[in-house]
Each structure stands twice: as structure tokens, then as C-alpha cells.
Design a protein around this motif. Sequence first.
Motif, PDB file in Angstrom:
ATOM      1  N   GLU A  30       0.915  -1.248  -0.018  1.00 21.99           N
ATOM      2  CA  GLU A  30      -0.067  -0.130   0.090  1.00 21.99           C
ATOM      3  C   GLU A  30       0.896   1.277  -0.058  1.00 21.99           C
ATOM      4  N   GLN A  33       2.552   6.031   2.778  1.00 26.34           N
ATOM      5  CA  GLN A  33       1.558   7.025   3.043  1.00 26.34           C
ATOM      6  C   GLN A  33       0.370   6.219   3.790  1.00 26.34           C
ATOM      7  N   SER A  34       0.354   4.871   3.613  1.00 28.70           N
ATOM      8  CA  SER A  34      -0.789   4.218   4.177  1.00 28.70           C
ATOM      9  C   SER A  34      -0.577   3.620   5.766  1.00 28.70           C
ATOM     10  N   LYS A  39      -3.239  -0.722  10.944  1.00 29.12           N
ATOM     11  CA  LYS A  39      -2.927  -1.515   9.861  1.00 29.12           C
ATOM     12  C   LYS A  39      -1.841  -2.852  10.078  1.00 29.12           C
TER      13      LYS A  39
END
Length: 208
Positions: A30, A33-34, A39
Amino acid sequence: MKKPPKKHSYHHGDLKKALIAATLTLLKEEGYQSLSLRKVSKIAGVSQSAPYRHYEDVEALLADVALEGFLLLGMSLERVRLKYRRKPLLQFRESGVSYVEFALKNPDLFQIMYGNQIQNHSKFSSLMKAEEETFHVLIKIISDCKEAGILESENEKQTAMAAWTMVHGIAILLLGKQVMFRNAELKDARRMTKEMIEHLYLGLKLRA
């Protein structure tokens, strides 16, 4: 319907490795930036509170991820040095190519290593040590070239810094697809990097 990952129980130390591995996976899938601890926890299969056993915030986790990146980069450069130990000029050239290839193959990890996601690297002593050891490999390559009589340098550290700065600039331009590197593919990147390093070597040789 896809089931959520099973929550795992990790021993001290294993959790840290799992979180770093999960972060590297997230970077590839991803992008930087994710990134979030939520997560990372989900990919690692642990509770959202688990990362806080080791990390006070995401920056502390990223410092360990960057450290892992520098260890990988250092090993890559050392392999080049050993492969061409009898051909120091190739050491000089191929170490630069290896650096650029590492950046192109691991763009989001490279961003964590050199970007501003970690505000102050000096807060993390292990990270600083890994950075210095990686740079020391390049100093050794410059030293090998000097001992072989193919390069003169009054200050090996300064020469290594000049070489590193150049290949880092090439890597950044390639990653950003900027200026003359706008449409460059990987094979073009290798060729162009070799050409630039050869220009640097000739300049250092002529200056000497």
C-alpha cells in the motif's frame, strides 16, 4: 467473506519482528502513506494495543523498519565489495548501481530510510549505528580503490560522501521520474548510473 487474521500470542522479541515484517509487507502493498499502527497490527494478527508494548508511536516503529532497510542495503553493498574484491574499479561502479537498484526495488522502504517520517534519527541509537556501518562499506570501497592505485584521495570519507551523494541524487530523480530520468526503465537506470559514476571517477582521477 474473508476472515480477519487470527490474533497471535508472541513472545517478547517475536512480536517486534512480527510488527517489522508486517510493516514491510504494508509498504510493498500500500505504500508508506498508508502506514498506521492499526493496519500493521491487523497484518501481524495482533490486537491494536500490542504494538505499544514495544513502540510508543509509529515513528519508533519506523525507526526499526529503517534500521532493517540500512542492514539490507549494507549487506547488498558488502556483497558487491566481496564479489569484485580483485576489481576495485568495478566495486566502485557496481556499489553505486546496487544502491540505485535497492532504491528502485524498495521505493517505500527507501522513503522511510531517508524521508521525514522519522523527524530526528539521532533519537534512535541503533538506527544511527546501522546508517554509519552502511556508509563505512563505501569508505572501504574507496580505500580498496586507493590501495589498488586507481584512485587518489586525501580524505576517503569525503570522497565516499561525494559518491554517495551523487548516487542518492540519481536514485531520488529516478524514483520521482524527474528531468532526464523521466522515462527511464530499470535497464536504463543501470546504464545511466554507470555512466554517471564513470564521470565521477574520471573527475576524481583527473583532479588527483
